[in-house]
Scaffold this active site. Structure first.
Site, short mmCIF file in Angstrom:
data_model
loop_
_atom_site.label_atom_id
_atom_site.label_comp_id
_atom_site.label_asym_id
_atom_site.label_seq_id
_atom_site.Cartn_x
_atom_site.Cartn_y
_atom_site.Cartn_z
N SER A 1 0.80 -1.23 0.00
CA SER A 1 0.00 0.00 0.00
C SER A 1 0.83 1.28 0.00
O SER A 1 0.32 2.34 -0.32
CB SER A 1 -0.97 0.03 1.18
OG SER A 1 -0.29 0.25 2.40
N LYS B 1 0.61 4.41 6.88
CA LYS B 1 0.01 5.26 5.84
C LYS B 1 0.50 6.70 6.02
O LYS B 1 1.01 7.08 7.07
CB LYS B 1 -1.53 5.27 5.95
CG LYS B 1 -2.20 3.93 5.79
CD LYS B 1 -2.20 3.44 4.36
CE LYS B 1 -2.95 2.16 4.18
NZ LYS B 1 -2.23 0.96 4.57
#
Length: 146
Positions: A67, A104
Protein backbone atom coordinates in the site's frame (compact mmCIF):
# COMPACT_ATOMS: atom_id res chain seq x y z
CA UNK A 1 13.34 -9.27 19.80
CA UNK A 2 9.85 -9.44 18.20
CA UNK A 3 7.26 -7.45 20.15
CA UNK A 4 4.14 -7.81 18.03
CA UNK A 5 3.18 -9.27 14.67
CA UNK A 6 0.10 -8.20 12.76
CA UNK A 7 -1.04 -8.71 9.18
CA UNK A 8 0.78 -5.59 7.95
CA UNK A 9 3.69 -4.98 10.35
CA UNK A 10 6.02 -6.91 12.64
CA UNK A 11 7.52 -4.80 15.46
CA UNK A 12 11.02 -5.16 16.89
CA UNK A 13 12.88 -3.32 19.61
CA UNK A 14 16.37 -2.13 18.73
CA UNK A 15 19.23 -3.76 20.64
CA UNK A 16 21.84 -1.09 21.32
CA UNK A 17 25.32 -2.46 21.93
CA UNK A 18 27.97 0.10 22.83
CA UNK A 19 31.15 0.21 20.78
CA UNK A 20 29.94 -1.85 17.85
CA UNK A 21 29.37 -0.63 14.36
CA UNK A 22 30.02 -1.54 10.77
CA UNK A 23 33.02 -0.24 8.83
CA UNK A 24 32.28 3.12 7.21
CA UNK A 25 34.29 4.59 4.35
CA UNK A 26 33.99 8.37 4.48
CA UNK A 27 35.24 9.06 0.96
CA UNK A 28 31.96 9.44 -0.92
CA UNK A 29 31.03 6.69 -3.35
CA UNK A 30 30.45 8.01 -6.87
CA UNK A 31 27.17 7.03 -8.49
CA UNK A 32 28.37 8.58 -11.74
CA UNK A 33 31.88 8.29 -13.13
CA UNK A 34 34.42 6.52 -10.92
CA UNK A 35 36.52 8.86 -8.82
CA UNK A 36 40.00 8.55 -7.38
CA UNK A 37 39.91 7.60 -3.69
CA UNK A 38 42.47 10.19 -2.62
CA UNK A 39 41.37 10.33 0.98
CA UNK A 40 40.18 6.82 1.76
CA UNK A 41 39.28 7.02 5.47
CA UNK A 42 37.76 4.08 7.31
CA UNK A 43 35.81 4.58 10.54
CA UNK A 44 33.18 2.67 12.49
CA UNK A 45 29.52 3.56 11.95
CA UNK A 46 26.65 2.54 14.20
CA UNK A 47 23.28 2.63 12.44
CA UNK A 48 21.64 3.07 15.86
CA UNK A 49 23.63 6.26 16.39
CA UNK A 50 22.89 7.44 12.84
CA UNK A 51 19.19 6.54 12.52
CA UNK A 52 17.89 6.59 16.11
CA UNK A 53 17.48 9.92 17.89
CA UNK A 54 15.42 8.69 20.87
CA UNK A 55 16.48 5.17 21.88
CA UNK A 56 13.71 4.71 24.47
CA UNK A 57 10.91 5.56 22.04
CA UNK A 58 12.23 4.01 18.82
CA UNK A 59 11.10 0.70 17.36
CA UNK A 60 11.63 -1.19 14.11
CA UNK A 61 8.83 -2.76 12.10
CA UNK A 62 8.95 -4.86 8.95
CA UNK A 63 6.48 -3.86 6.22
CA UNK A 64 4.12 -6.45 4.82
CA UNK A 65 2.14 -5.40 1.77
CA UNK A 66 2.17 -2.93 -1.11
CA UNK A 67 0.00 0.00 0.00
CA UNK A 68 2.96 2.40 0.40
CA UNK A 69 5.12 1.54 -2.63
CA UNK A 70 4.70 5.06 -4.04
CA UNK A 71 6.43 6.42 -0.93
CA UNK A 72 9.28 3.94 -1.33
CA UNK A 73 8.06 1.53 1.36
CA UNK A 74 8.13 -1.96 -0.12
CA UNK A 75 7.24 -5.39 1.20
CA UNK A 76 9.84 -6.56 3.78
CA UNK A 77 11.43 -3.11 4.21
CA UNK A 78 12.44 -2.29 7.77
CA UNK A 79 10.93 0.91 9.19
CA UNK A 80 12.49 3.00 11.95
CA UNK A 81 9.61 4.44 14.01
CA UNK A 82 9.87 7.12 16.70
CA UNK A 83 6.93 7.30 19.11
CA UNK A 84 8.10 10.61 20.63
CA UNK A 85 7.55 12.62 17.43
CA UNK A 86 4.37 14.64 17.00
CA UNK A 87 2.05 13.53 14.19
CA UNK A 88 1.54 16.11 11.46
CA UNK A 89 -0.03 16.43 8.04
CA UNK A 90 1.93 14.58 5.32
CA UNK A 91 4.03 12.52 7.76
CA UNK A 92 4.17 8.76 7.31
CA UNK A 93 2.77 7.17 10.44
CA UNK A 94 2.27 3.75 11.94
CA UNK A 95 -1.33 3.67 13.17
CA UNK A 96 -3.42 1.26 15.17
CA UNK A 97 -6.79 1.13 13.40
CA UNK A 98 -9.65 -1.10 14.52
CA UNK A 99 -7.41 -3.81 15.94
CA UNK A 100 -4.69 -3.79 13.25
CA UNK A 101 -1.47 -1.88 12.69
CA UNK A 102 -1.02 -0.12 9.36
CA UNK A 103 1.43 2.36 7.87
CA UNK A 104 0.01 5.26 5.84
CA UNK A 105 0.56 8.95 5.09
CA UNK A 106 -1.40 11.26 7.42
CA UNK A 107 -3.74 13.79 5.85
CA UNK A 108 -5.17 16.31 8.29
CA UNK A 109 -7.59 18.90 6.89
CA UNK A 110 -10.20 21.01 8.66
CA UNK A 111 -10.21 18.80 11.75
CA UNK A 112 -10.54 15.56 9.76
CA UNK A 113 -7.94 12.79 9.58
CA UNK A 114 -7.40 10.56 6.57
CA UNK A 115 -4.94 7.72 6.06
CA UNK A 116 -3.55 8.01 2.55
CA UNK A 117 -1.99 4.94 0.89
CA UNK A 118 0.70 5.57 -1.73
CA UNK A 119 -0.70 3.00 -4.15
CA UNK A 120 -3.85 3.71 -6.23
CA UNK A 121 -5.01 0.10 -5.73
CA UNK A 122 -5.74 0.84 -2.04
CA UNK A 123 -8.53 3.05 -0.68
CA UNK A 124 -8.09 6.25 1.31
CA UNK A 125 -9.35 5.72 4.86
CA UNK A 126 -11.33 8.44 6.61
CA UNK A 127 -11.03 8.24 10.39
CA UNK A 128 -14.33 8.73 12.23
CA UNK A 129 -15.47 8.56 15.85
CA UNK A 130 -16.56 4.98 15.17
CA UNK A 131 -12.93 3.89 14.61
CA UNK A 132 -10.61 2.62 17.32
CA UNK A 133 -7.67 4.76 16.19
CA UNK A 134 -4.26 5.68 17.61
CA UNK A 135 -1.27 7.19 15.84
CA UNK A 136 1.38 4.88 17.26
CA UNK A 137 4.53 6.53 15.87
CA UNK A 138 6.15 8.43 13.02
CA UNK A 139 8.38 6.73 10.44
CA UNK A 140 11.79 8.40 10.40
CA UNK A 141 13.78 6.05 8.13
CA UNK A 142 13.44 2.98 5.96
CA UNK A 143 16.08 0.28 5.57
CA UNK A 144 16.01 -1.62 2.27
CA UNK A 145 17.64 -4.77 1.00
CA UNK A 146 19.11 -4.60 -2.49
Amino acid sequence: MILHKSEHLTFFTPDHIEGLGAHFVDAGISAGFPSVADEFVENRLSLDETLVKNKETTFYAKVSGQSMVGAGLDDNDLLVIDRSLQPANNKIAVCFLDGEFTVKRLRVERGEVWLQPENPDYPIIKITDANDFVIWGIVTNVIKKV
